[in-house]
Design an enzyme around this catalytic site. Structure first.
Site, PDB file in Angstrom:
ATOM      1  N   ASP A 193      30.181  30.231 -32.148  1.00 15.86           N
ATOM      2  CA  ASP A 193      29.633  31.565 -32.364  1.00 15.86           C
ATOM      3  C   ASP A 193      28.166  31.402 -32.770  1.00 15.86           C
ATOM      4  OD1 ASP A 193      28.761  33.985 -33.355  1.00 15.86           O
ATOM      5  OD2 ASP A 193      30.609  34.464 -34.404  1.00 15.86           O
ATOM      6  N   PHE A 208      32.186  34.770 -40.571  1.00 17.97           N
ATOM      7  CA  PHE A 208      31.920  36.160 -40.244  1.00 17.97           C
ATOM      8  C   PHE A 208      31.721  36.238 -38.740  1.00 17.97           C
ATOM      9  CE2 PHE A 208      29.431  39.882 -39.277  1.00 17.97           C
ATOM     10  CZ  PHE A 208      30.127  40.862 -39.967  1.00 17.97           C
ATOM     11  N   LYS A 264      23.042  39.623 -30.601  1.00 17.43           N
ATOM     12  CA  LYS A 264      21.863  39.925 -31.405  1.00 17.43           C
ATOM     13  C   LYS A 264      20.562  39.714 -30.637  1.00 17.43           C
ATOM     14  CE  LYS A 264      24.055  39.496 -35.931  1.00 17.43           C
ATOM     15  NZ  LYS A 264      24.211  40.935 -36.142  1.00 17.43           N
TER      16      LYS A 264
END
Length: 401
Positions: free
Chosen positions: A226, A141, A255
Site C-alpha cells: 500500500d 491504515f 493520493k
C-alpha cells in the site's frame, strides 16, 4: 462574526463529524502556500496527506485538466475513451508491471486489492473457497470502509462499526518472525504499508521488507504494498519499497496520482494476478475516467524525470537533519521518517499534538497531529528550501528550543 467564524459555523451546523480540522478556512492556494478567507497566508506542511506532492495549483496538472475538461470528462466504463489505454500503459511502465485497474479513492483501491488477492488465491493458488486469509500489520491504515476497519487496530477507526469482515490476521509491524509464523496454506496475501503514515510515519527495521518479499515468494503468497501515501516520490524514490530493493506483487496507489486535482487510485500488478478478474466481477463508474486519466498521465510524466524524487531526497535530508537536532536537544521525544516525510513525537511537557498544531497555525504553518502526541510533516515536494527552513524554525520556536 468574522468571515472565518461564519464559514466554521456553517460547517458545524450542516456537516457530519468525520474529521477534526484545524480552524482555518482556505480560500486559495499555490505551491506550498495557502491563503485563508481573511487573507492570511500559511505554509502547508501536510500536502493533503501526500495527495499534493506536486503542490497546490501545479500549472502542468491544471493545464492537463483544463484541456481535458473541454473534450470529455466521463464515459463510464461502458465505453472506451482515448486517454485510458495511454494511462494504463504509462503507469504500468512506471511500476514495472503489466496491468492497471484504475479506481478513485485509496480505500477503493485497497478493497480492489483485497478482492483480487482472494480471487487469485482460489483460482491460481488453489485455496479452498471461502478460506482465503490476508495478513496485515498492527497500526495499519488502509481506509475506512467496513472491511478495512475490520482489521484496524485503532479503536477510534474501528469501534462501533461491527460486525466485522473475517479473513484477516494481524501481526506486529516490523516483526518478520511473527509474520512468518502467521503464514499458512490458506494465506493468499500480505498487505503492508512500506512506511505506516497514519500510525505516525513508522519506518520498519532495515531488512524487514526484503524478508517479507522473501517469505511471500517462498510460500506462494502475494505481497501487496500500500503505497498510497509513501509512493510517487514522497520518500525520495518513486516507491518506498525501492529503499530495500523490493518489488512487491501488487502496488496500491492513490493520493498523489491525482495530483491534488481529482481523486485517482489504481491497483497495479502482473497479468497473472489482475488477470483473474473477468468483466462484470468488479467495476467503478468513475474509475479511469478521461479527466482522471489526463491528470494522472501528467503525474506519471513528471515522475519519469526523477526530478521530484531527487528533491524529496535532498530536502528530506535537510528536514531530517533539523529534526534530529531537535531530538538531540531534547525538544522532541522521537523523530521517524524518510524523504520529505516525518513523524515527530512531542514530549507531553510541550502539550498535545493538537495544541502544537494550533500554535504552529498561529505562526502561519499548517501540520496535523495523529495519535495524540505526534505531528506529521509532509511538505509538497515543490517546497522551496527557504520556506522549508522557515517552517522548521517555527516548530523550533513553539517548542522553545
Amino acid at each position: 462574526m468574522t468571515s472565518t467564524e461564519r464559514f466554521l459555523a456553517a460547517a458545524e451546523a450542516h456537516s457530519a463529524h468525520n474529521y477534526h480540522p484545524l480552524p482555518v478556512v482556505v480560500a486559495t492556494a499555490e505551491g506550498a502556500w495557502v491563503t485563508d478567507v481573511a487573507g492570511r497566508r500559511y505554509l502547508d506542511l501536510l500536502a493533503g496527506y501526500s495527495a499534493l506532492n506536486f503542490g497546490h495549483g501545479n500549472r502542468r496538472l491544471l493545464d492537463a485538466a483544463r484541456a481535458q475538461l473541454e473534450r470529455v470528462t466521463l464515459t463510464s466504463r461502458a465505453f472506451h475513451h482515448d486517454r485510458f489505454g495511454d494511462f494504463c500503459t504509462r503507469l504500468a511502465e512506471l511500476c514495472g508491471m503489466e496491468l492497471v485497474l484504475p479506481m478513485n479513492t485509496g480505500a477503493e483501491a485497497v478493497e480492489t486489492a483485497v478482492k483480487t488477492a482472494r480471487k487469485w488465491g482460489y483460482q491460481v493458488k488453489g485455496v479452498p473457497d471461502g478460506r482465503a486469509r490476508i495478513i496485515v500489520a498492527d497500526g495499519n491504515f488502509h481506509g475506512r470502509t467496513t472491511t478495512l476497519v475490520s482489521f484496524s487496530t485503532d479503536p477510534e477507526a474501528r469501534a462501533g462499526f461491527g460486525p466485522y469482515t473475517p479473513g484477516f490476521d494481524v501481526v506486529p509491524y516490523g516483526d518478520a518472525a511473527a509474520l512468518e509464523a502467521a503464514l499458512d496454506e490458506d494465506t493468499v496475501a500480505v498487505l503492508l504499508e512500506p512506511i505506516q503514515g497514519e500510525a505516525g510515519v513508522r519506518v520498519p527495521p532495515p531488512g524487514y521488507l526484503a524478508r517479507v518479499r522473501e517469505l511471500t515468494r517462498s510460500r506462494n503468497v502475494l505481497f501487496i504494498a500500500d503505497e498510497i501515501q509513501s509512493g510517487l516520490g514522497r520518500t525520495g524514490r518513486t516507491f518506498a519499497c525501492e529503499h530495500e530493493g523490493v518489488v512487491p506483487d501488487v502496488y496500491v496507489l492513490g493520493k498523489a496520482l491525482g495530483g491534488g486535482v481529482v481523486p485517482v487510485s489504481a491497483v497495479v500488478s502482473s497479468r497473472e494476478v489482475l488477470g483473474v478478474l473477468a468483466p462484470g466481477e468488479h467495476g467503478s463508474t468513475f474509475g479511469g475516467n478521461p479527466l482522471a486519466c489526463a491528470v494522472a498521465l501528467e503525474v506519471v510524466a513528471m515522475l519519469r524525470t526523477g526530478e521530484f524524487q531527487q528533491r524529496a531526497a535532498e530536502l528530506g535530508a535537510r528536514m531530517h537533519g533539523e529534526l534530529a537536532r531537535l531530538a538531540a536537544d531534547g525538544a522532541v521525544a522521537a523523530v521517524r521518517g524518510r524523504g520529505l516525510w516525518a513523524g515527530v513525537d512531542i514530549d507531553p511537557s510541550h502539550g498535545t499534538g493538537r495544541e502544537l498544531s494550533e500554535r504552529l497555525m498561529a505562526r502561519g504553518v499548517l501540520v496535523k497531529d495523529t495519535h495524540g502526541s505526534t505531528l506529521r510533516l509532509a511538505p509538497p515536494l515543490v517546497i522551496g528550501e527557504a520556506d522549508l527552513g522557515w517552517g522548521l524554525e517555527q516548530l523550533r520556536d513553539v517548542l522553545g528550543a
